[in-house]
Scaffold this motif. Structure first.
Motif, PDB file in Angstrom:
ATOM      1  N   THR A 573     -64.993  17.891  30.814  1.00 33.50           N
ATOM      2  CA  THR A 573     -65.212  16.664  30.262  1.00 33.50           C
ATOM      3  C   THR A 573     -64.526  15.730  30.821  1.00 33.50           C
ATOM      4  O   THR A 573     -63.612  15.701  31.750  1.00 33.50           O
ATOM      5  N   SER A 574     -65.051  14.272  30.630  1.00 32.32           N
ATOM      6  CA  SER A 574     -64.479  13.000  31.116  1.00 32.32           C
ATOM      7  C   SER A 574     -63.093  12.882  30.654  1.00 32.32           C
ATOM      8  O   SER A 574     -62.775  13.359  29.736  1.00 32.32           O
ATOM      9  N   GLN A 575     -62.461  12.261  31.318  1.00 39.56           N
ATOM     10  CA  GLN A 575     -61.124  11.558  31.177  1.00 39.56           C
ATOM     11  C   GLN A 575     -61.103  10.679  29.830  1.00 39.56           C
ATOM     12  O   GLN A 575     -60.220  10.952  28.686  1.00 39.56           O
ATOM     13  N   GLU A 576     -62.139   9.868  29.397  1.00 43.38           N
ATOM     14  CA  GLU A 576     -62.302   9.043  28.154  1.00 43.38           C
ATOM     15  C   GLU A 576     -62.630  10.257  27.182  1.00 43.38           C
ATOM     16  O   GLU A 576     -62.041  10.023  25.902  1.00 43.38           O
ATOM     17  N   PHE A 577     -63.208  11.396  27.222  1.00 42.63           N
ATOM     18  CA  PHE A 577     -63.426  12.288  26.126  1.00 42.63           C
ATOM     19  C   PHE A 577     -61.895  12.918  25.849  1.00 42.63           C
ATOM     20  O   PHE A 577     -61.537  13.020  24.768  1.00 42.63           O
ATOM     21  N   LEU A 578     -61.088  13.488  26.868  1.00 43.05           N
ATOM     22  CA  LEU A 578     -59.871  13.862  26.745  1.00 43.05           C
ATOM     23  C   LEU A 578     -58.906  12.957  26.068  1.00 43.05           C
ATOM     24  O   LEU A 578     -58.182  13.250  25.191  1.00 43.05           O
ATOM     25  N   ALA A 579     -59.090  11.597  26.313  1.00 39.24           N
ATOM     26  CA  ALA A 579     -58.306  10.609  25.723  1.00 39.24           C
ATOM     27  C   ALA A 579     -58.386  10.588  24.161  1.00 39.24           C
ATOM     28  O   ALA A 579     -57.647  10.291  23.601  1.00 39.24           O
ATOM     29  N   GLU A 580     -59.695  10.826  23.957  1.00 40.59           N
ATOM     30  CA  GLU A 580     -59.987  10.584  22.549  1.00 40.59           C
ATOM     31  C   GLU A 580     -59.387  11.710  21.673  1.00 40.59           C
ATOM     32  O   GLU A 580     -58.940  11.690  20.717  1.00 40.59           O
ATOM     33  N   ILE A 581     -59.458  12.987  22.386  1.00 40.60           N
ATOM     34  CA  ILE A 581     -59.179  14.275  21.621  1.00 40.60           C
ATOM     35  C   ILE A 581     -57.529  13.849  21.382  1.00 40.60           C
ATOM     36  O   ILE A 581     -56.726  14.171  20.501  1.00 40.60           O
ATOM     37  N   LEU A 582     -56.699  13.366  22.503  1.00 43.42           N
ATOM     38  CA  LEU A 582     -55.217  13.003  22.437  1.00 43.42           C
ATOM     39  C   LEU A 582     -55.037  12.076  21.287  1.00 43.42           C
ATOM     40  O   LEU A 582     -53.880  12.085  20.484  1.00 43.42           O
ATOM     41  N   ASN A 583     -55.826  11.323  21.224  1.00 40.94           N
ATOM     42  CA  ASN A 583     -55.673   9.880  20.340  1.00 40.94           C
ATOM     43  C   ASN A 583     -55.751  10.638  18.707  1.00 40.94           C
ATOM     44  O   ASN A 583     -55.162  10.077  17.794  1.00 40.94           O
ATOM     45  N   PHE A 584     -56.453  11.660  18.623  1.00 41.54           N
ATOM     46  CA  PHE A 584     -56.541  12.228  17.383  1.00 41.54           C
ATOM     47  C   PHE A 584     -55.806  13.243  16.875  1.00 41.54           C
ATOM     48  O   PHE A 584     -55.836  14.112  15.932  1.00 41.54           O
ATOM     49  N   GLY A 585     -54.847  13.707  17.864  1.00 45.58           N
ATOM     50  CA  GLY A 585     -53.966  14.781  17.775  1.00 45.58           C
ATOM     51  C   GLY A 585     -52.475  14.578  17.127  1.00 45.58           C
ATOM     52  O   GLY A 585     -52.196  13.548  16.849  1.00 45.58           O
ATOM     53  N   THR A 586     -52.051  15.584  16.486  1.00 44.22           N
ATOM     54  CA  THR A 586     -50.966  15.831  15.630  1.00 44.22           C
ATOM     55  C   THR A 586     -50.040  17.082  16.153  1.00 44.22           C
ATOM     56  O   THR A 586     -50.755  18.100  16.330  1.00 44.22           O
ATOM     57  N   VAL A 587     -48.813  16.780  16.280  1.00 44.43           N
ATOM     58  CA  VAL A 587     -47.910  18.085  16.387  1.00 44.43           C
ATOM     59  C   VAL A 587     -47.813  18.924  15.229  1.00 44.43           C
ATOM     60  O   VAL A 587     -47.464  18.316  14.212  1.00 44.43           O
ATOM     61  N   ARG A 588     -48.023  20.143  15.219  1.00 34.31           N
ATOM     62  CA  ARG A 588     -47.651  21.106  14.224  1.00 34.31           C
ATOM     63  C   ARG A 588     -46.884  22.232  14.504  1.00 34.31           C
ATOM     64  O   ARG A 588     -46.876  22.821  15.585  1.00 34.31           O
ATOM     65  N   VAL A 589     -46.105  22.471  13.636  1.00 33.67           N
ATOM     66  CA  VAL A 589     -45.376  23.728  13.813  1.00 33.67           C
ATOM     67  C   VAL A 589     -45.156  24.841  12.875  1.00 33.67           C
ATOM     68  O   VAL A 589     -45.544  24.461  11.569  1.00 33.67           O
ATOM     69  N   PHE A 590     -45.087  25.901  13.217  1.00 27.94           N
ATOM     70  CA  PHE A 590     -45.504  27.204  12.475  1.00 27.94           C
ATOM     71  C   PHE A 590     -44.444  28.223  12.580  1.00 27.94           C
ATOM     72  O   PHE A 590     -43.850  28.642  13.590  1.00 27.94           O
ATOM     73  N   MET A 591     -44.017  28.741  11.493  1.00 28.20           N
ATOM     74  CA  MET A 591     -43.055  29.942  11.793  1.00 28.20           C
ATOM     75  C   MET A 591     -43.745  31.333  11.730  1.00 28.20           C
ATOM     76  O   MET A 591     -44.870  31.239  11.484  1.00 28.20           O
ATOM     77  N   PRO A 592     -42.693  32.367  12.060  1.00 31.08           N
ATOM     78  CA  PRO A 592     -43.451  33.345  12.136  1.00 31.08           C
ATOM     79  C   PRO A 592     -43.941  34.119  11.157  1.00 31.08           C
ATOM     80  O   PRO A 592     -43.396  33.935   9.804  1.00 31.08           O
ATOM     81  N   GLY A 593     -45.282  34.575  10.753  1.00 30.65           N
ATOM     82  CA  GLY A 593     -45.902  34.940   9.580  1.00 30.65           C
ATOM     83  C   GLY A 593     -46.806  33.899   9.164  1.00 30.65           C
ATOM     84  O   GLY A 593     -47.515  34.365   8.277  1.00 30.65           O
ATOM     85  N   ASP A 594     -46.580  32.829   9.348  1.00 30.17           N
ATOM     86  CA  ASP A 594     -47.460  31.671   9.013  1.00 30.17           C
ATOM     87  C   ASP A 594     -48.992  31.897   9.409  1.00 30.17           C
ATOM     88  O   ASP A 594     -49.004  32.176  10.737  1.00 30.17           O
ATOM     89  N   ARG A 595     -49.759  31.412   8.547  1.00 33.04           N
ATOM     90  CA  ARG A 595     -51.197  31.629   9.143  1.00 33.04           C
ATOM     91  C   ARG A 595     -51.627  29.971   9.717  1.00 33.04           C
ATOM     92  O   ARG A 595     -51.672  29.084   8.763  1.00 33.04           O
ATOM     93  N   ILE A 596     -51.870  30.081  10.887  1.00 37.24           N
ATOM     94  CA  ILE A 596     -52.142  28.803  11.436  1.00 37.24           C
ATOM     95  C   ILE A 596     -53.601  28.246  10.854  1.00 37.24           C
ATOM     96  O   ILE A 596     -53.935  27.298  10.710  1.00 37.24           O
TER      97      ILE A 596
END
Length: 682
Positions: A573-596
């Motif tokens: 995919t294009s660089q513009e497409f990847l930039a859009e994905i990054l703009n809508f991204g959020t860091v998520r943290v999960f502990m052992p046993g959690d259902r992602i």
């Protein structure tokens, strides 16, 4: 509220009145197609139902239905206007546009109305009588089978309750600590004052922060208990056993693991697939170890501690109108909201979200107080539960938590933890289990030391019991039979290592769930950069002490972009497409046993795994040896750089086709739904 005898059901609206006073046919269609009880039905079936509905125009003050009556056997959908809901003369809620009442009577799960519903102003409702449902089912065999399976399942559940006597469901009302020793007459009066409610997947029974929540009894169904938007435990009634299988194995094949009790759900199975769960409940209850089974190493308990523990429980239950009941001796049910109901905390400490169709009874405080006035002996007995709120559930900042002792963390981080604890109360003799999410994942992928939940004992004493040779980490000086009092901390590692903790007195605990720590790490990047490497190091040392420690790199968008280019369907995919994905991204943290990701759940996001490992599992229900089992088929593992969930995000699939379970501390980059006009729209 007007007297029910003086009110009127209302007048049937003519087509002209309906067209003039409401959004018309389009509004009716939207309402009927969104009714949860028809969620498994075809569009054509709902259209057939609409041919037989009746539109009722209500004027202010008119009574639609009256409590403690068995008619009409109908469901009502509010098209416009507002109706007030009463129980025992006290207002307990209201209904407005698009809301529904009476689903349980329509499908035959309930046999009477438990509320009175009165129009607050001019209203129009749509009535679906049982006759309309029956006529529509004649020409729709799939829906006929679905509703028949509902009737069969709940019929079996009713028979199971009846087999143990008419008082069996009443006995389950003793599950709240405050009701364990009240008189039988008072309990019968409370039973008569309950409000029956049928909840559906996604509905919320309690909301975190809700003031004056009703006391909720789950008699059948599956709910997720959440804090700060994160699932922290799960309750299922009747409980279902779980079997763990590797890919290609069957329930009768070699290598399948032993059956274990489970409190977790697996999607939203139809009622037909759940009909055999009653027998599974009885068997699973028989397997559960009790305090005196002899499986625990009682030889380690000093005679003085044993005598002291017995004396504490005897004193704590002395003088009650009825003998004390432990939770283990009561019929299977789950209760929510007792601490706020008693006024010990100002509002509900957790959200209770329904995972599949659930039968719930609600006890409102206004009805409780009204009934209590008739039972002075019980009122006097219940005074013992009027504890000082600051003593029962004091403020905790958890700065002494093990993960907080080696790094400098901000005040804001600790404030977040303190705001999202769960407050719980336990009766003498109850087994304390603050965290049960590990019960629906294989123990082989979880190390006890990875459970960073903890519970602070605020009021009362508890007794520890361990299996042979099981250390009570991180407090190695403690042994089976020891008694701990207020101020003690119960680490989550104890509960994953097979230890049991029993309340000896009325106990109030403040629980910090590992999921809340994960949410705090999501909200505070600086703390995440410090704590996640420690958790990863702990996992690596537990899984392979000789392995080289993996360096956990800080989050940078260019790292996520690199993963996408190298390891997924987005590689070209294009660089513009990847930039859009990054703009809508959020860091998520999960502990052992959690259902992602939960199989069967709807979604609009994908995940990029940048730290940790996870397992891919397919879940199914199967009847085996007369018991309904939940099977987890392990498909494979995910490591750094894995991308999953992208087909749902792109709209190729509407629901998740597998579950993803964290087997270590995991960090992901979640890309959620996109904005209108984005380059991600396909």
């Amino acid at each position: 509220m007007p007297d029910a005898a003086d009110g009127a059901e209302g007048t049937e609206a003519s087509d002209e009145e309906f067209a003039d006073a409401s959004p018309g046919l389009a509004g009716l269609e939207r309402t009927m197609h969104s009714v949860a009880v028809f969620s498994e039905c075809s569009y054509e079936f709902v259209e057939a139902i609409m041919l037989h509905v009746r539109k009722i125009l209500l004027h202010a003050g008119k009574v639609l239905v009256s409590e403690d009556t068995d008619a009409p056997k109908s469901m009502y959908a509010v098209l416009w206007g507002t109706l007030d809901v009463y129980r025992m003369g006290q207002k307990i809620g209201s209904l407005s546009n698009g809301q529904v009442l009476g689903e349980g009577l329509l499908v035959g799960i309930f046999d009477r109305w438990t509320t009175t519903v009165v129009a607050r102003n001019s209203c129009m409702v749509c009535e679906v009588p049982q006759t309309a449902l029956s006529e529509a089912l004649l020409d729709h065999p799939e829906e006929s089978e679905y509703f028949k399976s509902l009737a069969d399942y709940f019929g079996l559940r009713a028979e199971e309750w009846a087999q143990h006597g008419s008082s069996e469901m009443r006995l389950a009302l003793r599950r709240p600590a405050a009701l364990r020793q009240v008189s039988e007459d008072f309990l019968a009066a409370l039973e008569a004052g309950l409000v029956s409610h049928l909840y559906f997947a996604g509905d919320v029974i309690h909301t975190e922060g809700q003031e004056d929540p009703p006391l909720a009894f789950l008699f059948d169904g599956d709910v997720s208990v959440e804090a700060a938007g994160r699932a922290v435990r799960r309750e299922e009634v009747p409980s279902m056993d779980m079997r763990f299988l590797m890919e290609g194995e069957t329930t009768t094949g070699r290598g399948s693991t032993a059956i274990t009790d489970s409190e977790a759900g697996a999607g939203s199975p139809t009622a037909k697939s759940r009909r055999s769960s009653a027998s599974g409940r009885r068997l699973s209850q028989a397997r559960r170890p009790s305090v005196d089974t002899g499986e625990f190493n009682s030889s380690l308990m000093a005679a003085s501690n044993r005598a002291r523990a017995e004396a504490m429980m005897a004193e704590a239950t002395a003088g009650g109108p009825e003998p004390g009941f432990t939770a283990q001796s009561l019929p299977e049910a789950a209760v929510f909201g007792e601490e706020a109901f008693l006024g010990l905390i100002p509002s509900a400490s957790v959200t209770v979200r329904v995972c599949k169709m659930s039968e719930v009874r609600l006890l409102y405080r206004s009805a409780f107080d009204q009934i209590l006035e008739r039972f002075p002996a019980d009122r006097e007995w219940l005074q013992r539960f009027q504890l000082d709120a600051k003593q029962a559930f004091p403020f905790h900042d958890f700065r002494d938590h093990p993960i907080c002792q080696h790094v400098d963390l901000s005040k804001e981080f600790f404030d977040f933890l303190s705001r999202h604890v769960e407050q719980r109360m336990f009766f003498p003799g109850d087994h304390i289990l603050p965290d049960n999410l590990n019960q629906f994942v294989p123990s082989s992928i979880l190390s006890p030391t990875l459970n960073i939940s903890c519970a602070a004992v605020n009021v009362g004493h508890v007794r520890l019991q361990t299996m042979h040779d099981q250390p009570l980490l991180p407090y190695g000086h403690l042994s089976s039979g020891d008694i701990l009092g207020p101020g003690s901390i119960l680490p989550g590692s104890w509960f994953w290592s097979g230890a049991e903790v029993q309340a000896l007195q009325l106990c109030c605990l403040t629980v910090l769930h590992r999921g809340i720590i994960a949410r705090a790490l999501e909200e505070h990047p600086r703390e995440r950069e410090k704590v996640v490497p420690l958790l990863v190091l702990e996992h690596q040392q537990q899984s392979n002490p000789r392995s080289t420690v993996t360096q956990v790199k800080s989050y940078r968008q260019e790292r996520v972009a690199k993963i996408l280019r190298e390891r997924s369907i987005f590689s070209n995919t294009s660089q513009e497409f990847l930039a859009e994905i990054l703009n809508f991204g959020t860091v998520r943290v999960f502990m052992p046993g959690d259902r992602i990701i939960q199989q069967g759940a709807e979604g609009n996001s994908m995940f990029i795994l940048s730290v940790g490992m996870a397992e891919v599992v397919k879940e199914s229900l199967e009847e085996y040896a007369g018991i309904l089992l939940r099977n987890l088929h392990f498909i494979g593992g995910l490591t750094y750089g894995s991308v999953f969930g992208e087909l749902v995000m792109l709209g190729v699939q509407s629901k998740r086709t597998a579950s993803i379970i964290a087997s270590s501390t995991c960090c992901t980059w979640e890309v959620a739904s996109v904005a209108e006009g984005s380059t991600l729209e396909l």
